[in-house]
Design an enzyme around this catalytic site. Structure first.
Site, PDB file in Angstrom:
ATOM      1  N   ALA A   1       0.831  -1.398   0.100  1.00  0.00           N
ATOM      2  CA  ALA A   1       0.263   0.113   0.295  1.00  0.00           C
ATOM      3  C   ALA A   1       1.114   1.496   0.372  1.00  0.00           C
ATOM      4  CB  ALA A   1      -1.344   0.173   1.226  1.00  0.00           C
ATOM      5  N   LYS A   2       0.669   2.951  -0.537  1.00  0.00           N
ATOM      6  CA  LYS A   2       1.650   3.582  -0.658  1.00  0.00           C
ATOM      7  C   LYS A   2       0.714   4.229   0.611  1.00  0.00           C
ATOM      8  CE  LYS A   2       2.982   4.949  -4.767  1.00  0.00           C
ATOM      9  NZ  LYS A   2       4.331   4.742  -4.841  1.00  0.00           N
ATOM     10  N   VAL A   3       0.993   3.805   1.217  1.00  0.00           N
ATOM     11  CA  VAL A   3       0.725   5.050   2.364  1.00  0.00           C
ATOM     12  C   VAL A   3       2.179   5.908   2.525  1.00  0.00           C
ATOM     13  CG1 VAL A   3       0.227   5.174   5.058  1.00  0.00           C
ATOM     14  CG2 VAL A   3      -0.613   2.799   3.754  1.00  0.00           C
TER      15      VAL A   3
END
Length: 295
Positions: A152-154
């Site tokens: 996930a591109k958090v």
């Protein structure tokens, strides 16, 4: 660099001038890094502006919101429509697009309930340029997949990338290589890695890496063009015996490496699979491949 007086962004349900945007000083995204983003590119093609793999990018954006328990109700179709509209309002065809989900007020360490969608776009060349890169192995590792959702591109996860980049740039290098918790090769600060040995490509498997959309595209191009490829764990020592190496990412596209630490990759870039794939990838994103197939 990213905007001017006339730049327009999509901000919480409406299109506004970028200079008029405000932020909430109590946002959990600001305090704790609980936000999700994507990096997407649009290209000028013979058939007009095309956003490359919009559905795949927006599915990953929604996946990030889901695993971080952020409420987000846009569909991939709505997000794609808004993206094209934003490009048109900014008179952009070749552009980098940055969708961002930020959350509201909450000083607790559990997800805030409300969220806002921001989409920005600007002209941006290849993130790492066109020259071959001098890379240094970083002392910082890719996050343990048991500590977070690594695919996930958090927003908060990217402090890891900033630390690694700051470290190696201060030492005079172009980019950082990060290993995983098992000391296998993972990726660079913002892109995936492919390695070539004796005419075969290798790339780390999913699990400890960002499963990049450019990475997936390059794997498909290898299959279509008969380039042998294997997904496997590679040690740093094995990497320093490879013939050639390259990075892939939406912002970076495909870029070759000159060296890693003290090791110089011996195969000329122009003779490598990476160079061939750089050309194939460019044809893919601007639609030349499909046009040639049709003819």
């Amino acid at each position: 660099m990213y905007y001017n007086e006339e730049s327009v962004i999509f901000y919480d349900g409406e299109f506004i001038k970028a200079k008029d945007a405000t932020s909430n000083p109590y946002s959990q995204s600001l305090h704790y890094g609980n936000g999700v983003f994507e990096g997407i590119r649009a290209y000028k093609t013979s058939e007009g502006t095309k956003v490359f793999k919009s559905e795949e990018h927006y599915k990953r954006l929604k996946y990030g919101a889901e695993v971080m328990s952020i409420e987000f109700n846009y569909t991939e179709e709505e997000l794609t429509r808004l993206t094209y509209e934003l490009l048109e309002k900014n008179n952009l065809q070749d552009a980098y697009i940055r969708p961002l989900i930020v959350v509201g007020e909450n000083m607790g360490v559990f997800s805030a309930k409300d969220s806002q969608l921001i989409i920005q776009c600007w002209e941006w060349g290849k993130l790492m340029g066109n020259k071959l890169l001098k890379v240094k192995t970083s002392k910082f590792q890719r996050p343990n997949p048991k500590s977070c959702f690594v695919e996930a591109k958090v927003t908060g996860h990217y402090t890891n990338s900033i630390l690694a980049s700051n470290e190696v740039k201060a030492a005079g290098y172009d980019e950082a290589l990060l290993l995983d918790m098992n000391n296998n090769v993972a990726e660079c600060s913002g892109a995936n890695i492919f390695m070539e040995k004796d005419g075969k490509l290798y790339t780390p498997p999913k699990g400890h890496i960002m499963a990049g959309i450019t990475r997936s595209t390059v794997i498909d191009l290898c299959k279509e063009n008969g380039i042998p490829l294997e997904e496997k764990h590679v040690t740093l020592e094995e990497l320093k015996n490879m013939d050639a190496c390259f990075f892939t990412g939406t912002a970076a596209e495909v870029v070759g490496l000159e060296s890693l630490d003290e090791y110089q990759f011996p195969l000329a870039w122009e003779k490598s699979h990476g160079y061939q794939l750089m050309k194939l990838y460019k044809n893919e994103v601007v639609g030349l491949r499909n046009k040639r197939k049709a003819s």
